[in-house]
Structure formats: structure tokens, C-alpha cells
Design an enzyme around this catalytic site. Structure first.
Site, mmCIF file in Angstrom:
data_model
loop_
_atom_site.group_PDB
_atom_site.id
_atom_site.type_symbol
_atom_site.label_atom_id
_atom_site.label_comp_id
_atom_site.label_asym_id
_atom_site.label_seq_id
_atom_site.Cartn_x
_atom_site.Cartn_y
_atom_site.Cartn_z
ATOM 1 C CG HIS A 1 46.164 69.798 74.817
ATOM 2 N ND1 HIS A 1 46.798 68.812 74.120
ATOM 3 C CD2 HIS A 1 44.832 69.647 74.557
ATOM 4 C CE1 HIS A 1 45.906 68.098 73.444
ATOM 5 N NE2 HIS A 1 44.691 68.580 73.707
ATOM 6 C CD GLU A 2 41.808 71.128 76.363
ATOM 7 O OE1 GLU A 2 41.027 71.424 75.427
ATOM 8 O OE2 GLU A 2 42.153 69.960 76.595
ATOM 9 C CG HIS B 1 42.204 71.849 70.935
ATOM 10 N ND1 HIS B 1 42.385 70.978 69.887
ATOM 11 C CD2 HIS B 1 42.353 71.102 72.064
ATOM 12 C CE1 HIS B 1 42.631 69.765 70.353
ATOM 13 N NE2 HIS B 1 42.623 69.813 71.676
ATOM 14 C CD GLU C 1 42.798 66.300 70.845
ATOM 15 O OE1 GLU C 1 43.514 66.596 71.819
ATOM 16 O OE2 GLU C 1 41.592 66.623 70.765
#
Length: 356
Positions: A153-154, A157, A183
Site C-alpha cells: 500500500h505504502e 503511493h 489511498e
């Protein structure tokens, strides 16, 4: 195509061309001299891990796992188009394209916060910064670096920030719907990586269960509207101004598109092969291609249109109905609209694409 020509490890520790991983217990901004595990030349990075101990006991294991996952994400994103020319995170750019000098600084057990994670993504040529925190929702505490969906997820970004608006402009997903979709893209990429052959559209996926003990989102990602009722018009609700809530709506739409493509093409067992013969691989490709096509500060409608165009570019529109039906199921159909921040659901699809 070689994603990491000099391999991941530059010496005998967790530092290389794509990422430097280290601990950061005081939460400061330095990293070069921070602790990293070291091994003998050509030895394995093999460190003990015990779930019954506090994270500080297995810090070398944590750093090593974070180093591995970030490198994995680098290589996967590279073959799907987040490469040197597109502004990826590398110290040396072997193609001569892009700027370089910007490997990811990945801090395991960062002491600046708890119960979260973050990724700072400046323009190409400046280091990406990932801070992975310890979570205290369980006893003993748990380490976010050990949960792949959080690390994926990070890192995503960084992908979405540099591909939207181009690598020299990292300010296109800062607020509103655009920030929320940031997100959502991060959530859906984490979901794609967890799908395996044999899974079906009945699969419901949660995030953060290892570190938090339960789902960190409002609903599981699901194609069942009872299990996950998110719709486009939810963005009208006051609590859907928060970026993660906006992101859940976007990712829920993308989850529908994903499973429409998987139902048509099956699941690629090796998504790294980039054969685009499975719905999961096709989905990842049009997601990244869509980021490149959409404008800075995109709306849901802008991003939807970019994904539709990305699919058109990839297959001459052979799968456009699978894409449209996925969005339409959640209210972002052909005539969905947003006027004065009022979002109106629509379930229609282009002519020839019957709703399914």
C-alpha cells in the site's frame, strides 16, 4: 527486461540501488548511519523471528523483510511501466532516463509514530521515504514491516504520485477526490498481490489484520453489495471527506473491475512475468497506464475515463465492457455526474455492454 541489473544488495547489508532499509527507533530524519543487519559475503540474510516477542527483539528480521518487499514492489512496478523514464526510485538509472539518486529510504520500526505507516513521495531525483511503525493493538505489539499489504500500500503511493502528472510533479494527489483515490489505488494493488490461482469472486479481502487484529477499513473488499455497500454517491456523506473513506469507495469499484477481468481471463499465476494473460495482470497494467493518462488532481470520473482509455490502448477496447460494468455496478456508470460536490449515481454502460 532486467528490473534490477545490479541485483538488490550492493554489499553485505540491506542497502542497494532501489532501497536502503534500516531501523529508526528515535523517529528522526537521518538514515545513512542507522542500524542495518550485516552478513558475511554471499551469506543469507537469515534472522530469528518469534511472534511471542516484542518487535525490538527481531529488528534485523524486520529490516530484512522490509528490504525484500520494497525491492519486490520496485521490480513488479518496473515491468508494468513505473520504470526509470517514468520516475521510479533508483540510485543509478541504467537506461540514462529519469533523474536517479532517489532510492527509497525505508525505516523499519520507525519511532515517530504508532499504528500507521506513511510514504513521502517527492519529485523524481529526491528520495522516497517510507516509515513503517509498530502497532500496539495486540499483545505483544506487532510490526507493520511484516504485513505485505501495508508495505505494498505504502509503496503504491510512490507509484501513483509520480505517474499522475508526471515524475517532476508529485503534487497531483494532495487533496479531495484525488487524495482519496491515492489511498484506493494503494489498497487495490495490495489486494491484487494477494489473489492466487483458485480464488473466485467470492473472495473478500481485508487489510491490516496481522497488525491490528481486524480489518482497518470499514468493509472488506468484496463484489457482494451486502458485504461491501460502497457506492459513488457515498462521497456526498460528511464522513466520506476523509481520504481513506474516499479511497475505499474507489478501491471497491476497482475490485469489481478486477473480478470482471479475472472471470474473463483467469488468474495469472506469475504476475511478475508480465504476460498479460490473466485478469489480475491486465488490471495492474491498465491501473498504471491510467495513472499516466489522467490529469493532475483527477476526479473519480477523470480516473475512470483514463482507465477506460488505457484498456482501449492495450486491447483496442476488447475488454471495455468488463471495465464499464465494474464501475457502473458501484454507481460510476456512463452518466454519473458530480456538480457542486454532489455525486449522482448512474448504472448505465455504453451501447453493447449489457450490465452483468
Amino acid at each position: 527486461m532486467e528490473t534490477s541489473p545490479k541485483e538488490w544488495v550492493a554489499s553485505n547489508t540491506t542497502a542497494g540501488n532501489n532501497v536502503w532499509a534500516q531501523t529508526n527507533p528515535d523517529g528522526g530524519d537521518s538514515w545513512i548511519d542507522n542500524h542495518r543487519p550485516a552478513v558475511a559475503p554471499y551469506a543469507a540474510f537469515d534472522f530469528p523471528f518469534n511472534t511471542s516477542t516484542e518487535p525490538s527483539v527481531y529488528v534485523d528480521y524486520s529490516i530484512t523483510q522490509l528490504f525484500y518487499t520494497v525491492n519486490m514492489m520496485h521490480d513488479l512496478a518496473f515491468v508494468y511501466g513505473f520504470n526509470e523514464a517514468a520516475g521510479n526510485f533508483q540510485d543509478i538509472n541504467f537506461s540514462g532516463k529519469g533523474i536517479g539518486g532517489d532510492y527509497v529510504v525505508a525505516n523499519a520500526q520507525d519511532g515517530s509514530s504508532k499504528n500507521n505507516a506513511m510514504f513521502f513521495s517527492p519529485p523524481d531525483g529526491q528520495h522516497g521515504l517510507m516509515r513503517m511503525y509498530v502497532w500496539n493493538a495486540t499483545t505483544p505489539e506487532r510490526d507493520g514491516s511484516l504485513e505485505q499489504d501495508i508495505v505494498a500500500h505504502e509503496f503504491t503511493h510512490g507509484i501513483s504520485s509520480r505517474l499522475t502528472g508526471g515524475p517532476s510533479n508529485a503534487d497531483c494527489l494532495n487533496d479531495g477526490e484525488a487524495a482519496g483515490m491515492g489511498e484506493g489505488w494503494s489498497d487495490i494493488v495490495a489486494c491484487i498481490l494477494r489473489i492466487k490461482p483458485g480464488d473466485t469472486r467470492s473472495l473478500d479481502l481485508t487489510l491490516g489484520e496481522y497488525v491490528y487484529g481486524k480489518n482497518i477499513r470499514m468493509y472488506p473488499y468484496s463484489t457482494n453489495l451486502t458485504t461491501n455497500p460502497h457506492m459513488y454517491q457515498d462521497l456526498n456523506k460528511p464522513n466520506y471527506k476523509e481520504v481513506h473513506n474516499i479511497g475505499e469507495v474507489w478501491a471497491s469499484m476497482l475490485y469489481e473491475v478486477l473480478w470482471n477481468l479475472i472471470d474473463e481471463f483467469g488468474i495469472s499465476s506469475d504476475i511478475f512475468a508480465h504476460k498479460l494473460d490473466g485478469g489480475n495482470a491486465i488490471m495492474l497494467q491498465i491501473l498504471l497506464d491510467g495513472m499516466k493518462l489522467q490529469p493532475c488532481s483527477p476526479s473519480f470520473i477523470d480516473a475512470r475515463n483514463a482507465i477506460v482509455q488505457a484498456e482501449e490502448n492495450l486491447t483496442d477496447g476488447k475488454n471495455k465492457c468488463n471495465v464499464w460494468r465494474g464501475f457502473a455496478k458501484r454507481g460510476l456508470g456512463l452518466h454519473a455526474s458530480s456538480t457542486n460536490s454532489t455525486h449522482t449515481d448512474d448504472y448505465s454502460v455504453p451501447s453493447g455492454c449489457n450490465r452483468g
